[in-house]
Design a protein around this motif. Sequence first.
Motif, PDB file in Angstrom:
ATOM      1  N   LEU A  87       0.729  -1.185   0.126  1.00 12.43           N
ATOM      2  CA  LEU A  87      -0.016  -0.060   0.066  1.00 12.43           C
ATOM      3  C   LEU A  87       0.923   1.284   0.000  1.00 12.43           C
ATOM      4  CD1 LEU A  87      -2.779  -1.170   2.374  1.00 12.43           C
ATOM      5  CD2 LEU A  87      -3.017  -0.555  -0.021  1.00 12.43           C
ATOM      6  N   ILE A  88       1.926   1.122   0.560  1.00 17.02           N
ATOM      7  CA  ILE A  88       2.775   2.218   0.662  1.00 17.02           C
ATOM      8  C   ILE A  88       3.468   2.564  -0.829  1.00 17.02           C
ATOM      9  CG2 ILE A  88       5.076   3.287   1.524  1.00 17.02           C
ATOM     10  CD1 ILE A  88       4.236   2.019   4.258  1.00 17.02           C
ATOM     11  N   LEU A  89       3.767   1.547  -1.514  1.00 18.64           N
ATOM     12  CA  LEU A  89       4.521   1.606  -2.726  1.00 18.64           C
ATOM     13  C   LEU A  89       3.542   2.191  -3.691  1.00 18.64           C
ATOM     14  CD1 LEU A  89       6.725  -1.663  -2.843  1.00 18.64           C
ATOM     15  CD2 LEU A  89       7.355   0.933  -2.778  1.00 18.64           C
ATOM     16  N   SER A  90       2.118   1.454  -3.436  1.00 20.49           N
ATOM     17  CA  SER A  90       1.030   1.867  -4.332  1.00 20.49           C
ATOM     18  C   SER A  90       0.589   3.473  -4.251  1.00 20.49           C
ATOM     19  CB  SER A  90      -0.125   1.021  -4.128  1.00 20.49           C
ATOM     20  OG  SER A  90      -0.819   1.381  -3.039  1.00 20.49           O
ATOM     21  N   LEU A  91       0.911   4.028  -3.208  1.00 20.94           N
ATOM     22  CA  LEU A  91       0.901   5.430  -3.135  1.00 20.94           C
ATOM     23  C   LEU A  91       1.381   6.199  -4.338  1.00 20.94           C
ATOM     24  CD1 LEU A  91       1.136   6.073   0.648  1.00 20.94           C
ATOM     25  CD2 LEU A  91      -0.951   6.209  -0.358  1.00 20.94           C
ATOM     26  N   ALA A  92       2.351   5.839  -4.881  1.00 24.96           N
ATOM     27  CA  ALA A  92       2.971   6.595  -5.972  1.00 24.96           C
ATOM     28  C   ALA A  92       2.086   6.629  -7.212  1.00 24.96           C
ATOM     29  CB  ALA A  92       4.556   6.212  -6.181  1.00 24.96           C
ATOM     30  N   LEU A  93       1.346   5.267  -7.346  1.00 28.51           N
ATOM     31  CA  LEU A  93       0.652   5.199  -8.736  1.00 28.51           C
ATOM     32  C   LEU A  93      -0.719   6.175  -8.185  1.00 28.51           C
ATOM     33  CD1 LEU A  93       0.753   1.627  -9.924  1.00 28.51           C
ATOM     34  CD2 LEU A  93       1.635   3.705 -10.931  1.00 28.51           C
ATOM     35  N   SER A  94      -1.078   6.125  -7.154  1.00 30.14           N
ATOM     36  CA  SER A  94      -2.225   6.672  -6.633  1.00 30.14           C
ATOM     37  C   SER A  94      -2.106   8.339  -6.854  1.00 30.14           C
ATOM     38  CB  SER A  94      -2.663   6.539  -5.335  1.00 30.14           C
ATOM     39  OG  SER A  94      -3.828   7.099  -4.894  1.00 30.14           O
ATOM     40  N   ILE A  95      -0.812   8.836  -6.579  1.00 25.72           N
ATOM     41  CA  ILE A  95      -0.487  10.313  -6.931  1.00 25.72           C
ATOM     42  C   ILE A  95      -0.419  10.492  -8.346  1.00 25.72           C
ATOM     43  CG2 ILE A  95       1.272  11.984  -6.679  1.00 25.72           C
ATOM     44  CD1 ILE A  95       1.773  10.771  -3.917  1.00 25.72           C
ATOM     45  N   ASP A 114      -4.244  -4.975  -6.328  1.00 21.27           N
ATOM     46  CA  ASP A 114      -5.263  -4.818  -4.996  1.00 21.27           C
ATOM     47  C   ASP A 114      -6.025  -6.155  -4.742  1.00 21.27           C
ATOM     48  OD1 ASP A 114      -4.517  -2.050  -4.661  1.00 21.27           O
ATOM     49  OD2 ASP A 114      -6.029  -1.259  -5.498  1.00 21.27           O
ATOM     50  N   THR A 115      -6.438  -6.817  -5.748  1.00 17.83           N
ATOM     51  CA  THR A 115      -7.351  -7.947  -5.549  1.00 17.83           C
ATOM     52  C   THR A 115      -6.425  -9.050  -4.970  1.00 17.83           C
ATOM     53  OG1 THR A 115      -8.567  -7.504  -7.377  1.00 17.83           O
ATOM     54  CG2 THR A 115      -8.596  -9.752  -6.836  1.00 17.83           C
ATOM     55  N   ALA A 116      -5.151  -9.159  -5.478  1.00 14.56           N
ATOM     56  CA  ALA A 116      -4.166 -10.135  -4.856  1.00 14.56           C
ATOM     57  C   ALA A 116      -3.884  -9.697  -3.387  1.00 14.56           C
ATOM     58  CB  ALA A 116      -2.671 -10.266  -5.627  1.00 14.56           C
ATOM     59  N   ILE A 167     -10.487  -3.638   8.612  1.00 22.82           N
ATOM     60  CA  ILE A 167     -10.869  -2.380   8.106  1.00 22.82           C
ATOM     61  C   ILE A 167      -9.833  -2.107   6.799  1.00 22.82           C
ATOM     62  CG2 ILE A 167     -10.252   0.143   8.451  1.00 22.82           C
ATOM     63  CD1 ILE A 167     -11.001  -0.215  11.413  1.00 22.82           C
ATOM     64  N   GLY A 168      -8.806  -2.751   6.966  1.00 22.99           N
ATOM     65  CA  GLY A 168      -7.778  -2.951   5.607  1.00 22.99           C
ATOM     66  C   GLY A 168      -8.396  -3.610   4.406  1.00 22.99           C
ATOM     67  N   ILE A 169      -9.240  -4.690   5.119  1.00 29.24           N
ATOM     68  CA  ILE A 169      -9.849  -5.581   3.940  1.00 29.24           C
ATOM     69  C   ILE A 169     -11.077  -4.904   3.300  1.00 29.24           C
ATOM     70  CG2 ILE A 169     -11.423  -7.637   3.891  1.00 29.24           C
ATOM     71  CD1 ILE A 169      -9.834  -8.869   5.890  1.00 29.24           C
ATOM     72  N   LEU A 170     -11.925  -4.225   4.063  1.00 27.57           N
ATOM     73  CA  LEU A 170     -12.898  -3.443   3.515  1.00 27.57           C
ATOM     74  C   LEU A 170     -12.420  -2.255   2.701  1.00 27.57           C
ATOM     75  CD1 LEU A 170     -15.884  -2.780   3.551  1.00 27.57           C
ATOM     76  CD2 LEU A 170     -15.335  -1.240   5.601  1.00 27.57           C
ATOM     77  N   VAL A 171     -11.241  -1.262   3.163  1.00 25.87           N
ATOM     78  CA  VAL A 171     -10.688  -0.525   2.324  1.00 25.87           C
ATOM     79  C   VAL A 171     -10.181  -1.029   1.147  1.00 25.87           C
ATOM     80  CG1 VAL A 171      -8.970   1.378   2.102  1.00 25.87           C
ATOM     81  CG2 VAL A 171     -10.399   1.136   4.202  1.00 25.87           C
ATOM     82  N   LEU A 172      -9.608  -2.200   0.816  1.00 27.27           N
ATOM     83  CA  LEU A 172      -9.223  -2.709  -0.180  1.00 27.27           C
ATOM     84  C   LEU A 172     -10.260  -3.182  -1.276  1.00 27.27           C
ATOM     85  CD1 LEU A 172      -6.331  -4.651   0.707  1.00 27.27           C
ATOM     86  CD2 LEU A 172      -5.992  -3.151  -1.140  1.00 27.27           C
ATOM     87  N   LEU A 173     -11.439  -3.438  -0.783  1.00 29.30           N
ATOM     88  CA  LEU A 173     -12.424  -3.775  -1.569  1.00 29.30           C
ATOM     89  C   LEU A 173     -13.046  -2.649  -2.008  1.00 29.30           C
ATOM     90  CD1 LEU A 173     -14.341  -6.212  -2.095  1.00 29.30           C
ATOM     91  CD2 LEU A 173     -15.815  -5.749  -0.272  1.00 29.30           C
ATOM     92  N   LEU A 174     -12.970  -1.553  -1.435  1.00 31.41           N
ATOM     93  CA  LEU A 174     -13.637  -0.084  -1.986  1.00 31.41           C
ATOM     94  C   LEU A 174     -12.843   0.202  -2.985  1.00 31.41           C
ATOM     95  CD1 LEU A 174     -15.149   1.322   1.195  1.00 31.41           C
ATOM     96  CD2 LEU A 174     -16.426   0.378  -0.433  1.00 31.41           C
ATOM     97  N   LEU A 175     -11.417   0.055  -2.698  1.00 38.70           N
ATOM     98  CA  LEU A 175     -10.416   0.641  -3.658  1.00 38.70           C
ATOM     99  C   LEU A 175     -10.459  -0.055  -5.106  1.00 38.70           C
ATOM    100  CD1 LEU A 175      -7.073   0.823  -1.509  1.00 38.70           C
ATOM    101  CD2 LEU A 175      -8.557   2.698  -2.516  1.00 38.70           C
TER     102      LEU A 175
END
Length: 186
Positions: A87-95, A114-116, A167-175
């Motif tokens: 998730l920390i590494l994926s912040l770059a793609l999110s930006i 994200d699915t994996a 909470i992390g699972i729920l957030v990943l599902l929403l992402l």
Amino acid sequence: MKVGAEEAGEPPKDDAPKTSVNRGISILDFIMRIVAVIGTLGSAIAMGTTNETLPSFTQFISFRAEYSDLPTFRFFVVANAIVTAYLILSLALSIFHIVKSGARATRTVLIIFDTAMLAFLTSGASAAAAIVYLAHKGNTRANWFAICQQFNSFCERVSGSLVGSFIGILVLLLLILFSAVALSRN
């Protein structure tokens, strides 16, 4: 000569609402990734530092419960740590998606990873939840006794660490859902 909006590098007027909605989804994606990082990192730290020692009637014998006593809890900590790092590494793609909201290939890559990570985190949290349930309730048919009456602090902390992971699972599902919506709008 008259220059059109498309030739000048500006998006056509019809695409302006799509771009702003995709940018909004990208900003929400970034914020939600930070929330997921906090949840999974907190879960890994809470579980990884959980232990309790019970005094006994003699000074030579003590009863100790540590997260590392159970391989399931170790897997839980590793799964949360790996998902946190991802998730920390994926912040770059999110930006990158905030800046360039029309990117399709990187959104597809994020959906796949994200699915994996969702599957990985779900497996760790589910396995740990089963052990926590046994610690609280026990299983009389298998002669597994509930240990939470003796190791109350240990069980409270382990149960609390599950909350952050779910909470992390729920957030990943929403992402995943938000990325799919943004991808379908392109």
